[in-house]
Design an enzyme around this catalytic site. Structure first.
Site, PDB file in Angstrom:
ATOM      1  N   GLY A 187       4.405 -20.635   8.954  1.00  0.00           N
ATOM      2  CA  GLY A 187       5.549 -20.401   8.077  1.00  0.00           C
ATOM      3  C   GLY A 187       5.570 -18.987   7.523  1.00  0.00           C
ATOM      4  NE  ARG A 200       9.344 -21.096  -1.630  1.00  0.00           N
ATOM      5  CZ  ARG A 200       9.030 -22.375  -1.684  1.00  0.00           C
ATOM      6  NH1 ARG A 200       9.177 -23.060  -2.801  1.00  0.00           N
ATOM      7  NH2 ARG A 200       8.554 -22.996  -0.623  1.00  0.00           N
ATOM      8  CB  THR A 216       5.847 -29.352   9.519  1.00  0.00           C
ATOM      9  OG1 THR A 216       6.899 -30.277   9.178  1.00  0.00           O
ATOM     10  CG2 THR A 216       5.738 -28.341   8.388  1.00  0.00           C
ATOM     11  CG  ASN A 261       5.264 -23.238  -1.820  1.00  0.00           C
ATOM     12  OD1 ASN A 261       5.035 -23.178  -0.610  1.00  0.00           O
ATOM     13  ND2 ASN A 261       5.245 -24.380  -2.477  1.00  0.00           N
ATOM     14  CG  ASN A 302     -37.693   9.346 -18.326  1.00  0.00           C
ATOM     15  OD1 ASN A 302     -37.367   8.210 -18.661  1.00  0.00           O
ATOM     16  ND2 ASN A 302     -37.147  10.415 -18.860  1.00  0.00           N
ATOM     17  CB  ALA A 304     -29.989  13.046 -21.375  1.00  0.00           C
ATOM     18  CE1 TYR A 325     -19.145  17.156   1.433  1.00  0.00           C
ATOM     19  CE2 TYR A 325     -17.625  17.431  -0.395  1.00  0.00           C
ATOM     20  CZ  TYR A 325     -17.858  17.320   0.957  1.00  0.00           C
ATOM     21  OH  TYR A 325     -16.809  17.370   1.832  1.00  0.00           O
TER      22      TYR A 325
END
Ligand code: UD1
Ligand code: CA
Length: 481
Positions: free
Chosen positions: A14, A18, A84, A233, A382, A385, A392
């Site tokens: 089908g 909708r 169907t 649907n 470690n 920060a 790249y």
């Protein structure tokens, strides 16, 4: 034996108008799988000797998706005759020697589970009927075919909504669109089904009436849980069916020992696996083939796609895809863990950290404000920060290799390809362009030089100059006292 042979026909030809979508309706996903994928997964648990899927609308896209995931399913093309009934007819023509029971399912009804369907097939066989319909009594029957019963309470026929009289339309028992037929009954009666109806289609729903007319028995199985019959649907039904499916998956894992704090905001794909004593906090999405080991705490506000998470790991407010998080490791809050990240046991990917294609060893930490890409980090490291791997150079990606027990200063840039040897250290703000030997301290920042009186001389009249003058006077007073 004939009575134990089963073929399954899944209707998926089908158009799904909708949905208003470029994607064919049956390929829309819920819980990490297409609608028709759910139906086929369930179908694969029923012991059928044939599973056929009837396609037509967007044929190549639908067939391609199905063949990729369900190589044993047979694709059958519906021709230009709509309906169907025609769909089932072409599917039966493709298995001319089959002579058992035929279970017909819809590609847009993903909530019928294997337990329900195998009980349905058993019921059909026990009744010795030529056909058994799945029906449900619903509050709002609009859109469905209605089941017309005879004076004795038996099924007489089905009438489609568009062909129903007002009295028929008022009937609350609907045809769920799932059926078991004796193959011989279909082969005998489908050729007689016409297209003289409101939709000009060859309706499968004409078969019960034809069978009754030929003196055959048609049974009905009235489901108690009407949700198994729900179809999709439009997009509203897609969301509702998705929610119901998710609720089932959530409940399944709760009964397996997973704590799910807020089922309404926890979404778990059907393929994900959770061990007992996992805790999922609110707003959490466990997607794809993610596996989470026992004791892990996930969320709140976390999305994991195709990840492996070890025992007792904690992941808070983070997004991870195709990553492996070791036992006892800690991720987030606010980490972006991209494909190819492997975090060792008791490691940490902390706050505002992005990682990609990188191995971070056991007990190693990238705690704050960092980008780590194409990097190998040893154990018990470690990173200070603000660590950035410059992986790249506009042409290619390069690797950064960091040994064991390395501690780096804050705000370092590692210009790949570069290697930091075991036990080495780097100073704050270092731009590391050359390899650092094991045990060395790498410094790349020039010694600090203070130019005394610079502000007073060059920024006279500013607040800064005034503050500097006041500080100088205060220092002089202190010296004088
Ligand atoms: C159908 C039933 C209706 C039932 C409802 C349950 C018919 C005529 N009506 O209505 O009684 O209450 O399902 O959900 O069967 N399909 C094909 N080929 C076609 C047409 C449809 O394969 O030519 C497939 C669709 O992709 C779908 C299924 O069959 O998966 C049902 O078709 P749909 O058009 O949704 O039927 P309904 O109007 O919902
Ligand atoms: Ca439908």
């Amino acid at each position: 034996m004939t009575e134990n042979r089963l073929a399954i026909i899944v209707l998926a030809a089908g158009q799904g108008t909708r949905m208003k979508s470029k994607l064919p309706k049956v390929l829309h996903p819920i819980a990490g799988r297409s609608l028709v994928g759910h139906v086929l997964t369930t179908a694969s648990h029923l012991g059928a000797e044939h599973i056929e899927v009837v396609v037509r609308h967007e044929r190549d896209q639908v067939a391609g998706a199905i063949v990729e995931q369900f190589p044993d399913a047979v694709i059958v093309d519906q021709d230009e005759i709509p309906g169907t009934g025609r769909a089932v007819e072409v599917a039966l023509d493709a298995i001319p020697d089959f002579d058992g029971d035929v279970l017909v399912l819809s590609g847009d009804c993903p909530l019928a589970d294997a337990v329900t369907l195998s009980a349905f097939v058993d019921e059909h066989r026990a009744a010795g009927a030529a056909a058994t319909l799945m029906t449900a009594v619903v509050d709002d029957p609009s859109g469905y075919g209605r089941v017309i019963r005879d004076g004795a309470g038996g099924v007489d026929r089905i009438v489609e909504q568009k062909d129903a009289t007002t009295e028929e339309a008022a009937i609350a028992e609907i045809n769920a669109g799932m059926y078991v037929f004796r193959a011989s009954a279909l082969r005998e009666h489908l050729p007689a089904v016409g297209v003289d109806n409101a939709q000009g289609e060859k309706y499968l729903t004409d078969i019960p009436g034809l069978l009754r007319g030929a003196g055959q028995r048609v049974a009905a199985s009235v489901v108690s849980d009407v949700t198994v019959t729900f179809g999709v649907n439009d997009r509203a039904q897609l969301a509702e069916v998705g929610r119901l499916l998710n609720a089932r998956i959530v409940r399944r894992w709760q009964l397996e020992g997973v704590t799910i704090v807020d089922p309404a905001t926890t979404w778990i794909d059907d393929d994900a696996k959770l061990a007992p004593d996992v805790t999922l906090m609110p707003n959490t999405y466990i997607a794809g083939a993610t596996v989470v080991e026992s004791g892990a705490m996930i969320g709140p506000d976390t999305s994991l796609v195709d990840c492996e998470v070890g025992q007792d790991a904690v992941i808070r407010r983070s997004d991870a895809t195709l990553a492996v998080i070791g036992a006892g490791a800690n991720v987030g809050p606010f980490a972006y863990v991209r494909p190819g990240t492997v975090l060792g046991a008791k490691g940490k990917i902390g706050t505002f950290v992005e990682t990609k294609n990188s191995q971070i060893g056991a007990g190693s930490k990238v705690p704050h404000l960092s980008y780590i890409g194409d990097t190998t980090i040893g154990d018990r490291v470690n990173l200070g920060a603000g660590a950035i791997t410059a992986n790249y150079d506009d042409i290619a990606k390069h690797r950064t290799e960091i040994g064991d027990e390395v501690h780096t200063g804050s705000h370092n840039v590692f210009v790949a390809p570069v290697r930091i040897g075991d036990g080495a250290k780097t100073g704050a703000g270092a731009v590391v362009r050359k390899d650092v030997p094991p045990g060395a301290l790498a410094l790349s920042v020039a010694p600090q030089r203070n130019v005394e009186g610079w502000v007073e001389k060059n920024r006279a009249g500013t607040g800064a100059a005034a503050a500097a003058v006041r500080a100088g006077e205060a220092a002089n007073r202190e010296t004088a006292e």
